[in-house]
Write a protein that holds these residues in place. Structure first.
Motif, PDB file in Angstrom:
ATOM      1  N   ILE A   3     -22.724 -56.105  28.385  1.00  0.00           N
ATOM      2  CA  ILE A   3     -22.686 -55.406  27.597  1.00  0.00           C
ATOM      3  C   ILE A   3     -21.189 -55.533  26.790  1.00  0.00           C
ATOM      4  N   SER A   4     -20.408 -54.653  27.248  1.00  0.00           N
ATOM      5  CA  SER A   4     -19.507 -54.541  26.677  1.00  0.00           C
ATOM      6  C   SER A   4     -18.335 -55.400  25.690  1.00  0.00           C
ATOM      7  N   ASP A   5     -18.852 -56.411  26.514  1.00  0.00           N
ATOM      8  CA  ASP A   5     -18.548 -58.058  25.778  1.00  0.00           C
ATOM      9  C   ASP A   5     -18.248 -58.419  24.929  1.00  0.00           C
ATOM     10  N   VAL A   6     -20.008 -58.468  24.549  1.00  0.00           N
ATOM     11  CA  VAL A   6     -20.767 -58.560  23.325  1.00  0.00           C
ATOM     12  C   VAL A   6     -20.591 -57.564  22.523  1.00  0.00           C
ATOM     13  N   MET A   7     -19.966 -56.192  22.565  1.00  0.00           N
ATOM     14  CA  MET A   7     -19.498 -55.049  21.184  1.00  0.00           C
ATOM     15  C   MET A   7     -18.362 -55.609  20.373  1.00  0.00           C
ATOM     16  N   PRO A   8     -18.616 -55.126  19.417  1.00  0.00           N
ATOM     17  CA  PRO A   8     -17.722 -55.398  18.197  1.00  0.00           C
ATOM     18  C   PRO A   8     -16.784 -55.188  18.623  1.00  0.00           C
ATOM     19  N   ALA A   9     -15.039 -55.710  18.234  1.00  0.00           N
ATOM     20  CA  ALA A   9     -13.906 -54.683  18.431  1.00  0.00           C
ATOM     21  C   ALA A   9     -14.151 -53.123  17.910  1.00  0.00           C
ATOM     22  N   SER A  10     -14.038 -52.967  16.716  1.00  0.00           N
ATOM     23  CA  SER A  10     -14.114 -51.461  16.560  1.00  0.00           C
ATOM     24  C   SER A  10     -14.999 -50.853  17.276  1.00  0.00           C
ATOM     25  N   ALA A  11     -16.231 -51.283  17.314  1.00  0.00           N
ATOM     26  CA  ALA A  11     -17.621 -50.592  18.812  1.00  0.00           C
ATOM     27  C   ALA A  11     -16.980 -50.060  20.082  1.00  0.00           C
ATOM     28  N   ARG A  12     -16.021 -51.201  20.477  1.00  0.00           N
ATOM     29  CA  ARG A  12     -14.940 -51.157  21.961  1.00  0.00           C
ATOM     30  C   ARG A  12     -14.777 -49.295  21.605  1.00  0.00           C
ATOM     31  N   LEU A  13     -13.599 -49.777  20.187  1.00  0.00           N
ATOM     32  CA  LEU A  13     -12.430 -48.770  20.369  1.00  0.00           C
ATOM     33  C   LEU A  13     -12.916 -47.483  19.506  1.00  0.00           C
ATOM     34  N   GLN A  14     -14.326 -47.536  19.528  1.00  0.00           N
ATOM     35  CA  GLN A  14     -14.683 -45.950  19.306  1.00  0.00           C
ATOM     36  C   GLN A  14     -14.907 -45.303  20.530  1.00  0.00           C
ATOM     37  N   MET A  15     -15.482 -46.394  21.123  1.00  0.00           N
ATOM     38  CA  MET A  15     -16.537 -45.946  22.731  1.00  0.00           C
ATOM     39  C   MET A  15     -15.067 -45.093  23.338  1.00  0.00           C
ATOM     40  N   LEU A 186     -10.140 -32.321  16.498  1.00  0.00           N
ATOM     41  CA  LEU A 186     -10.026 -33.886  15.712  1.00  0.00           C
ATOM     42  C   LEU A 186     -10.552 -34.845  15.838  1.00  0.00           C
ATOM     43  N   TRP A 187      -9.819 -35.038  17.424  1.00  0.00           N
ATOM     44  CA  TRP A 187     -10.498 -35.994  18.136  1.00  0.00           C
ATOM     45  C   TRP A 187     -11.764 -36.385  18.302  1.00  0.00           C
ATOM     46  N   GLN A 188     -12.445 -35.216  18.718  1.00  0.00           N
ATOM     47  CA  GLN A 188     -13.275 -35.214  19.010  1.00  0.00           C
ATOM     48  C   GLN A 188     -14.659 -35.752  18.015  1.00  0.00           C
ATOM     49  N   ALA A 189     -13.960 -34.613  17.596  1.00  0.00           N
ATOM     50  CA  ALA A 189     -14.985 -34.834  15.581  1.00  0.00           C
ATOM     51  C   ALA A 189     -14.975 -36.451  15.019  1.00  0.00           C
ATOM     52  N   LYS A 190     -13.838 -36.719  15.301  1.00  0.00           N
ATOM     53  CA  LYS A 190     -14.038 -38.490  14.804  1.00  0.00           C
ATOM     54  C   LYS A 190     -14.434 -39.105  15.900  1.00  0.00           C
ATOM     55  N   SER A 191     -14.176 -39.462  16.867  1.00  0.00           N
ATOM     56  CA  SER A 191     -14.756 -40.539  17.650  1.00  0.00           C
ATOM     57  C   SER A 191     -16.305 -40.169  18.567  1.00  0.00           C
ATOM     58  N   LEU A 192     -16.370 -38.596  18.670  1.00  0.00           N
ATOM     59  CA  LEU A 192     -17.754 -38.610  19.580  1.00  0.00           C
ATOM     60  C   LEU A 192     -18.911 -39.137  18.186  1.00  0.00           C
ATOM     61  N   PRO A 193     -19.667 -39.881  18.750  1.00  0.00           N
ATOM     62  CA  PRO A 193     -21.406 -40.706  17.754  1.00  0.00           C
ATOM     63  C   PRO A 193     -22.337 -39.586  17.631  1.00  0.00           C
ATOM     64  N   SER A 194     -23.356 -39.272  17.230  1.00  0.00           N
ATOM     65  CA  SER A 194     -23.960 -38.789  17.021  1.00  0.00           C
ATOM     66  C   SER A 194     -24.757 -38.760  18.305  1.00  0.00           C
ATOM     67  N   MET A 195     -25.338 -38.375  19.278  1.00  0.00           N
ATOM     68  CA  MET A 195     -26.027 -37.700  20.169  1.00  0.00           C
ATOM     69  C   MET A 195     -27.571 -37.208  20.202  1.00  0.00           C
ATOM     70  N   PRO A 196     -28.653 -37.407  19.646  1.00  0.00           N
ATOM     71  CA  PRO A 196     -29.549 -36.694  19.807  1.00  0.00           C
ATOM     72  C   PRO A 196     -30.136 -35.850  20.328  1.00  0.00           C
ATOM     73  N   ALA A 197     -31.259 -34.761  20.615  1.00  0.00           N
ATOM     74  CA  ALA A 197     -31.225 -34.026  21.794  1.00  0.00           C
ATOM     75  C   ALA A 197     -32.683 -35.118  22.375  1.00  0.00           C
ATOM     76  N   GLN A 198     -32.388 -34.974  23.674  1.00  0.00           N
ATOM     77  CA  GLN A 198     -33.318 -35.302  24.856  1.00  0.00           C
ATOM     78  C   GLN A 198     -33.991 -34.316  25.628  1.00  0.00           C
ATOM     79  N   ALA A 199     -34.844 -34.854  25.987  1.00  0.00           N
ATOM     80  CA  ALA A 199     -35.679 -33.292  27.347  1.00  0.00           C
ATOM     81  C   ALA A 199     -34.670 -33.386  28.013  1.00  0.00           C
ATOM     82  N   ALA A 200     -34.640 -31.633  28.461  1.00  0.00           N
ATOM     83  CA  ALA A 200     -34.402 -31.287  29.325  1.00  0.00           C
ATOM     84  C   ALA A 200     -34.757 -31.021  30.450  1.00  0.00           C
ATOM     85  N   ILE A 201     -34.140 -30.913  31.890  1.00  0.00           N
ATOM     86  CA  ILE A 201     -33.881 -30.888  33.275  1.00  0.00           C
ATOM     87  C   ILE A 201     -34.093 -29.398  33.522  1.00  0.00           C
ATOM     88  N   PRO A 202     -35.693 -28.910  33.735  1.00  0.00           N
ATOM     89  CA  PRO A 202     -35.960 -27.413  33.938  1.00  0.00           C
ATOM     90  C   PRO A 202     -34.762 -26.974  34.735  1.00  0.00           C
TER      91      PRO A 202
END
Length: 397
Positions: A3-15, A186-202
């Motif tokens: 999957i990573s091979d077909v990702m755009p270069a900018s997306a791989r760099l961000q990841m 600052l690096w995290q604020a720039k590079s980490l994408p939004s990751m919406p909440a998921q179901a928690a493990i009790p």
């Protein structure tokens, strides 16, 4: 084609930038958590406490890391994962400033408690976050980057802390970490994408794992191993100053040797695990670490003997987490997130208890007593592991 091979270069760099920011955060957390090991004597002197009391600065961070590791998943499920991780990094930044400015031992402990919350929260979420950040085939590589941050901090934080602390004072050392953490935020604020909440493990599901005989024995062995290691590790400086007669520069050399040897220990353990030596390693590594600990106590009056023992100690100690992580992936493969949270809590609780035991032994007996106590706990761990059958789910079932 992955999957990573077909990702755009900018997306791989961000990841990979996001993964890199997490690796740096791990390095900063580990450096902050264990920096007092190399600065124990000046911290105790400046804050008018005993060295044993100053060692509790590691114990208190372990206590709050336990609380955070158990509670972070239900809490984090209500928020964007990106914001939760940024909050943990910000909490680390605040704690470092408070540590450097601490006017008393009480303020030091408050600041270390905040650091413990950041450590437990970040570590408990790290693996699950990596899984969400990268394609499945890249998860091992990404986790390798995360643990490389751990290895680098283990190798260099303590010796640099001892050396710079001797030159400029312990407060300057902690202040010195602040710019790096700010850059990381600052690096995290720039590079980490939004990751919406998921179901928690009790929590009930997490603690339910302890009903498995193999998990209960495994966690008992984990706690004995890490408590034994940190009962010794936390108080190496007082021992080396009293028995070996080292100054700040020699201490930094010894700690650097210990840290560099950890790379060898990690590599060797990984190679042996590929040959299916997991259970013998879980049994014999703590015994070997106990032997080296007692060897340091007996031969530590000579600098080169102490250096050799410290290097051996670092290699053996670094191999242990690799083995227990492999056991976790193998024996709790059906509940990896719950097992990971339970493991983080067990390790942090062990760090707290080991540091508390070592500090009590140091204050009430001698500088060598933490080494004896730590070696005893390591031997008990090997007894719990035995031949490994009680740690295997298939056998216990």
């Amino acid at each position: 084609m992955s999957i990573s091979d077909v990702m755009p270069a900018s997306a791989r760099l961000q990841m990979w930038s996001a993964v890199g920011s997490m690796a740096l955060c791990v390095a900063m957390l580990i450096a902050s958590e264990f920096m007092p090991v190399s600065l124990l004597t000046p911290i105790a002197s400046d804050l008018q406490s005993t060295q044993g009391m100053a060692g509790q600065a590691i114990s208190i961070s372990g206590l709050f890391a336990v609380i955070a590791s158990l509670c972070i998943a239900p809490i984090a499920s209500r928020f964007d994962r990106r914001n939760v991780l940024l909050s943990m990094t910000l909490l680390m930044l605040v704690s470092l400033v408070l540590i450097a400015l601490a006017p008393s031992f009480v303020w030091l402990m408050i600041a270390r408690a905040l650091l413990g919350l950041a450590i437990g929260g970040f570590w408990a979420l790290s693996t699950a976050t990596v899984i969400r950040l990268v394609p499945a085939e890249d998860v091992p590589k990404a986790l390798g980057m995360i643990y490389m941050g751990n290895a680098v901090a283990t190798a260099f934080a303590a010796p640099m802390g001892a050396y710079l602390g001797g030159l400029f004072g312990w407060r300057v050392v902690f202040f010195g970490l602040v710019p790096f953490v700010l850059i990381n935020l600052l690096w995290q604020a720039k590079s980490l994408p939004s990751m919406p909440a998921q179901a928690a493990i009790p929590l009930t599901r997490l603690f339910g794992l302890l009903k498995r005989r193999s998990v209960a024995f495994g966690m008992a062995a984990v706690m004995l191993t890490f408590a034994g290691a940190f009962a010794t590790f936390t108080y190496l400086r007082p021992f080396l100053e009293a028995e070996t007669g080292v100054g700040a520069s020699q201490l930094s050399v010894l700690l650097l040797g210990l840290g560099l040897a950890s790379f060898l220990g990690t590599y060797s353990a990984s190679a042996m695990l590929q040959r299916r030596y997991l259970y013998p390693l879980l049994r014999w590594l703590p015994l070997a670490l106990a032997a080296v600990t007692l060897g340091l106590m007996e031969l530590g009056h000579a600098f080169w003997a102490a250096a050799a023992m410290m290097a051996g100690w670092g290699a053996l100690n670094a191999a242990i987490p690799v083995c227990w992580s492999t056991w976790l992936a193998q024996e709790i493969s059906d509940e990896p997130e719950s097992g990971g949270g339970l493991m983080v809590a067990a390790i942090q609780l062990a760090i707290m208890l080991g540091g508390a035991l070592g500090g009590s032994l140091l204050d009430h007996l001698s500088v060598a007593a933490p080494l004896v106590g730590g070696a005893g706990l390591l031997m008990l761990s090997a007894m719990v592991v035995g031949n490994g059958t009680r740690l295997q789910r298939a056998v216990s079932a």
